[in-house]
Write a protein that holds these residues in place. Structure first.
Motif, short mmCIF file in Angstrom:
data_model
loop_
_atom_site.label_atom_id
_atom_site.label_comp_id
_atom_site.label_asym_id
_atom_site.label_seq_id
_atom_site.Cartn_x
_atom_site.Cartn_y
_atom_site.Cartn_z
N UNK A 164 -16.96 -42.72 -4.33
CA UNK A 164 -16.67 -41.30 -4.12
C UNK A 164 -17.52 -40.45 -5.06
N UNK A 165 -17.67 -40.90 -6.30
CA UNK A 165 -18.52 -40.19 -7.25
C UNK A 165 -19.97 -40.16 -6.76
N UNK A 166 -20.45 -41.30 -6.28
CA UNK A 166 -21.82 -41.36 -5.75
C UNK A 166 -21.98 -40.42 -4.57
N UNK A 167 -20.94 -40.33 -3.74
CA UNK A 167 -20.99 -39.45 -2.58
C UNK A 167 -21.13 -37.99 -2.98
N UNK A 168 -20.54 -37.62 -4.12
CA UNK A 168 -20.62 -36.23 -4.57
C UNK A 168 -21.92 -35.95 -5.32
N UNK A 169 -22.49 -36.98 -5.96
CA UNK A 169 -23.69 -36.78 -6.77
C UNK A 169 -24.96 -36.76 -5.92
N UNK A 170 -25.02 -37.58 -4.88
CA UNK A 170 -26.23 -37.70 -4.07
C UNK A 170 -26.71 -36.36 -3.50
N UNK A 171 -25.83 -35.51 -2.94
CA UNK A 171 -26.31 -34.21 -2.44
C UNK A 171 -26.83 -33.29 -3.53
N UNK A 172 -26.39 -33.50 -4.78
CA UNK A 172 -26.92 -32.71 -5.89
C UNK A 172 -28.37 -33.09 -6.14
N UNK A 173 -28.68 -34.37 -5.97
CA UNK A 173 -30.06 -34.84 -6.12
C UNK A 173 -30.92 -34.26 -5.01
N UNK A 174 -30.43 -34.34 -3.77
CA UNK A 174 -31.12 -33.79 -2.61
C UNK A 174 -30.13 -33.62 -1.47
N UNK A 175 -30.13 -32.45 -0.85
CA UNK A 175 -29.23 -32.22 0.27
C UNK A 175 -29.55 -33.13 1.46
N UNK A 176 -30.76 -33.65 1.50
CA UNK A 176 -31.12 -34.59 2.56
C UNK A 176 -30.37 -35.92 2.43
N UNK A 177 -29.74 -36.14 1.28
CA UNK A 177 -28.99 -37.37 1.06
C UNK A 177 -27.52 -37.24 1.48
N UNK A 178 -27.16 -36.11 2.07
CA UNK A 178 -25.78 -35.93 2.53
C UNK A 178 -25.35 -37.04 3.49
N UNK A 179 -26.17 -37.45 4.48
CA UNK A 179 -25.73 -38.54 5.36
C UNK A 179 -25.47 -39.85 4.61
N UNK A 180 -26.29 -40.13 3.59
CA UNK A 180 -26.10 -41.36 2.81
C UNK A 180 -24.79 -41.28 2.04
N UNK A 181 -24.55 -40.12 1.40
CA UNK A 181 -23.30 -39.95 0.67
C UNK A 181 -22.09 -40.03 1.57
N UNK A 182 -22.20 -39.47 2.76
CA UNK A 182 -21.09 -39.50 3.71
C UNK A 182 -20.81 -40.93 4.18
N UNK A 183 -21.87 -41.71 4.37
CA UNK A 183 -21.69 -43.11 4.76
C UNK A 183 -20.97 -43.88 3.65
#
Length: 205
Positions: A164-183
């Motif tokens: 869950x923490x990784x899911x919230x941090x990934x979009x901070x790195x890049x919004x293009x990582x939202x699908x990865x965080x959601x997965x």
């Protein structure tokens, strides 16, 4: 010596069970549509912009259902209740942000026309801070905090709050990582979804 009585967790509804998977999947849809929307070099207005934002608004509603069920699973303790309240406030601010984006998308004739409209909205005192900066952070912080509380109470595996923490941090790195965080969120919340589903279905005698 008195023993403090902790009320039992309320049985989840079918909606709560479904929300654990539907919410992150809808967020994934938003992330994918956001990437598609940028293929022409700009984002919004248009169908991808509108549908993506509506998908995330629906996800936010289901995330609220999730937070409520997570709080119930924790026995509605004081810490869980405060965390839940902060999360609902954050969801409210995020929902307003995405609603504004949808309205601006409908009002603007093209991408360049969206900028002045956003400037007008963010010029309202407090809007920039609450709706676009600090406010939505409450939701993500509450989601991580409730996950950590569930892990501390041994309701979930220790790796769950890490995902869950990784899911919230990934979009901070890049919004293009939202699908990865959601997965990752789907994987993190799958055990809770299965557990809630089994608790919501009455046993046959």
């Amino acid at each position: 010596m008195s023993v403090r009585h902790v009320p039992p967790a309320a049985p989840p509804t079918t909606l709560a069970a479904c929300s654990y998977l539907a919410a992150p999947l809808l967020a994934l849809v938003y992330g994918v549509l956001r990437i598609v929307d940028g293929f022409d070099g700009s984002r919004g207005p248009g169908a991808a912009w509108t549908l993506g934002h509506l998908a995330f608004m629906a996800a936010l509603v289901l995330f609220a259902v999730m937070l409520h069920d997570m709080r119930a699973l924790l026995g509605r303790t004081r810490m869980a209740t405060v965390t839940f309240a902060a999360g609902i406030a954050g969801i409210g601010f995020a929902f307003v942000q995405f609603a504004v984006d949808v309205v601006v998308g409908f009002m603007a004739a093209d991408h360049e026309a969206m900028g002045p409209l956003f400037d007008q909205v963010q010029a309202v005192p407090g809007v920039s801070l609450l709706v676009y900066q600090a406010g939505p952070v409450l939701f993500y912080a509450a989601l991580v905090a409730l996950s950590a509380q569930l892990a501390a109470g041994r309701h979930v595996r220790p790796w769950m709050p890490l995902l869950v923490l990784a899911q919230t941090v990934l979009p901070v790195i890049s919004l293009d990582l939202i699908p990865v965080g959601s997965a990752l969120a789907v994987v993190a919340f799958l055990p809770l979804a299965l557990r809630a589903r089994s608790r919501s279905v009455p046993a046959h005698v």
